[in-house]
Design a protein around this motif. Structure first.
Motif, PDB file in Angstrom:
ATOM      1  N   ALA A  82       0.809  -1.225   0.000  1.00  0.00           N
ATOM      2  CA  ALA A  82       0.000   0.000   0.000  1.00  0.00           C
ATOM      3  C   ALA A  82       0.841   1.274   0.000  1.00  0.00           C
ATOM      4  O   ALA A  82       0.580   2.194  -0.788  1.00  0.00           O
ATOM      5  CB  ALA A  82      -0.951  -0.007   1.192  1.00  0.00           C
ATOM      6  N   ASP A  83       1.832   1.364   0.869  1.00  0.00           N
ATOM      7  CA  ASP A  83       2.646   2.585   0.945  1.00  0.00           C
ATOM      8  C   ASP A  83       3.408   2.818  -0.355  1.00  0.00           C
ATOM      9  O   ASP A  83       3.468   3.941  -0.864  1.00  0.00           O
ATOM     10  CB  ASP A  83       3.631   2.503   2.112  1.00  0.00           C
ATOM     11  CG  ASP A  83       2.929   2.505   3.460  1.00  0.00           C
ATOM     12  OD1 ASP A  83       1.781   2.993   3.530  1.00  0.00           O
ATOM     13  OD2 ASP A  83       3.531   2.017   4.437  1.00  0.00           O
ATOM     14  N   PHE A  84       4.006   1.750  -0.880  1.00  0.00           N
ATOM     15  CA  PHE A  84       4.749   1.864  -2.129  1.00  0.00           C
ATOM     16  C   PHE A  84       3.819   2.282  -3.259  1.00  0.00           C
ATOM     17  O   PHE A  84       4.139   3.183  -4.041  1.00  0.00           O
ATOM     18  CB  PHE A  84       5.438   0.545  -2.483  1.00  0.00           C
ATOM     19  CG  PHE A  84       6.130   0.603  -3.806  1.00  0.00           C
ATOM     20  CD1 PHE A  84       7.417   1.095  -3.910  1.00  0.00           C
ATOM     21  CD2 PHE A  84       5.496   0.195  -4.963  1.00  0.00           C
ATOM     22  CE1 PHE A  84       8.057   1.183  -5.139  1.00  0.00           C
ATOM     23  CE2 PHE A  84       6.112   0.280  -6.185  1.00  0.00           C
ATOM     24  CZ  PHE A  84       7.402   0.778  -6.281  1.00  0.00           C
ATOM     25  N   CYS A  85       2.658   1.638  -3.363  1.00  0.00           N
ATOM     26  CA  CYS A  85       1.721   1.944  -4.437  1.00  0.00           C
ATOM     27  C   CYS A  85       1.206   3.378  -4.349  1.00  0.00           C
ATOM     28  O   CYS A  85       1.024   4.039  -5.371  1.00  0.00           O
ATOM     29  CB  CYS A  85       0.569   0.939  -4.438  1.00  0.00           C
ATOM     30  SG  CYS A  85       1.063  -0.683  -5.071  1.00  0.00           S
ATOM     31  N   ALA A  86       0.970   3.856  -3.155  1.00  0.00           N
ATOM     32  CA  ALA A  86       0.520   5.231  -2.993  1.00  0.00           C
ATOM     33  C   ALA A  86       1.570   6.199  -3.525  1.00  0.00           C
ATOM     34  O   ALA A  86       1.250   7.166  -4.247  1.00  0.00           O
ATOM     35  CB  ALA A  86       0.234   5.534  -1.521  1.00  0.00           C
ATOM     36  N   MET A  87       2.821   5.931  -3.227  1.00  0.00           N
ATOM     37  CA  MET A  87       3.897   6.800  -3.709  1.00  0.00           C
ATOM     38  C   MET A  87       4.077   6.642  -5.228  1.00  0.00           C
ATOM     39  O   MET A  87       4.274   7.636  -5.934  1.00  0.00           O
ATOM     40  CB  MET A  87       5.203   6.460  -2.986  1.00  0.00           C
ATOM     41  CG  MET A  87       6.313   7.421  -3.285  1.00  0.00           C
ATOM     42  SD  MET A  87       6.099   9.057  -2.564  1.00  0.00           S
ATOM     43  CE  MET A  87       6.559   8.719  -0.900  1.00  0.00           C
ATOM     44  N   ALA A  88       3.980   5.416  -5.731  1.00  0.00           N
ATOM     45  CA  ALA A  88       4.130   5.189  -7.175  1.00  0.00           C
ATOM     46  C   ALA A  88       3.016   5.884  -7.950  1.00  0.00           C
ATOM     47  O   ALA A  88       3.277   6.499  -8.998  1.00  0.00           O
ATOM     48  CB  ALA A  88       4.126   3.694  -7.480  1.00  0.00           C
ATOM     49  N   LYS A  89       1.803   5.823  -7.436  1.00  0.00           N
ATOM     50  CA  LYS A  89       0.690   6.506  -8.109  1.00  0.00           C
ATOM     51  C   LYS A  89       0.889   8.020  -8.087  1.00  0.00           C
ATOM     52  O   LYS A  89       0.543   8.711  -9.021  1.00  0.00           O
ATOM     53  CB  LYS A  89      -0.631   6.119  -7.454  1.00  0.00           C
ATOM     54  CG  LYS A  89      -1.036   4.696  -7.774  1.00  0.00           C
ATOM     55  CD  LYS A  89      -2.287   4.294  -7.049  1.00  0.00           C
ATOM     56  CE  LYS A  89      -2.639   2.839  -7.351  1.00  0.00           C
ATOM     57  NZ  LYS A  89      -3.827   2.400  -6.592  1.00  0.00           N
ATOM     58  N   LYS A  90       1.465   8.508  -7.019  1.00  0.00           N
ATOM     59  CA  LYS A  90       1.765   9.935  -6.913  1.00  0.00           C
ATOM     60  C   LYS A  90       2.795  10.355  -7.980  1.00  0.00           C
ATOM     61  O   LYS A  90       2.692  11.422  -8.570  1.00  0.00           O
ATOM     62  CB  LYS A  90       2.293  10.240  -5.519  1.00  0.00           C
ATOM     63  CG  LYS A  90       2.491  11.683  -5.217  1.00  0.00           C
ATOM     64  CD  LYS A  90       2.909  11.865  -3.770  1.00  0.00           C
ATOM     65  CE  LYS A  90       3.102  13.313  -3.419  1.00  0.00           C
ATOM     66  NZ  LYS A  90       3.494  13.502  -2.017  1.00  0.00           N
ATOM     67  N   MET A  91       3.773   9.469  -8.224  1.00  0.00           N
ATOM     68  CA  MET A  91       4.823   9.768  -9.198  1.00  0.00           C
ATOM     69  C   MET A  91       4.358   9.552 -10.640  1.00  0.00           C
ATOM     70  O   MET A  91       4.725  10.308 -11.526  1.00  0.00           O
ATOM     71  CB  MET A  91       6.042   8.851  -8.974  1.00  0.00           C
ATOM     72  CG  MET A  91       6.715   8.991  -7.648  1.00  0.00           C
ATOM     73  SD  MET A  91       7.495  10.587  -7.499  1.00  0.00           S
ATOM     74  CE  MET A  91       7.450  10.791  -5.743  1.00  0.00           C
ATOM     75  N   GLY A  92       3.587   8.495 -10.837  1.00  0.00           N
ATOM     76  CA  GLY A  92       3.273   8.100 -12.201  1.00  0.00           C
ATOM     77  C   GLY A  92       1.860   8.388 -12.665  1.00  0.00           C
ATOM     78  O   GLY A  92       1.488   8.006 -13.762  1.00  0.00           O
ATOM     79  N   GLY A  93       1.085   9.008 -11.878  1.00  0.00           N
ATOM     80  CA  GLY A  93      -0.260   9.340 -12.339  1.00  0.00           C
ATOM     81  C   GLY A  93      -1.250   8.710 -11.520  1.00  0.00           C
ATOM     82  O   GLY A  93      -2.253   8.579 -11.259  1.00  0.00           O
TER      83      GLY A  93
END
Length: 93
Positions: A82-93
């Motif tokens: 969850a934490d990683f995905c939240a940051m990845a979505k923030k970076m990638g759209g």
């Protein structure tokens, strides 16, 4: 003759199903080589700062970024990352 054909068909089906299932369980989120730039520890538990995360994200190829975002879209994978995905979505759209 019929038993032989049925047995061969069942074996072929079992072999195809096994390889399909094995191939279907791969995820970019479970690949330590791809994930290690985003974490400070070998166990991939402590994420780097947002600035360092952004640097690692930009270093990824666009198709790798898409694969990560696709995996983050999966409810089961997103739950465990969850934490990683939240940051990845923030970076990638």
């Amino acid at each position: 003759m019929n038993i032989k054909m049925l047995t061969m068909g069942a074996m072929a089906l079992a072999m195809m199903t096994g390889s399909a299932l094995a191939a279907g369980n791969t995820s970019a989120l479970d690949d330590p080589a791809k994930m290690s730039p985003f974490f400070t520890d070998a166990g991939l538990k402590t994420m780097k700062s947002e600035k360092d995360f952004a640097t690692a994200w930009k270093a990824m190829k666009p198709d790798e970024q898409k694969a990560v975002l696709k995996d983050c879209g999966d409810a089961t994978l997103n739950k465990s990352h969850a934490d990683f995905c939240a940051m990845a979505k923030k970076m990638g759209g």
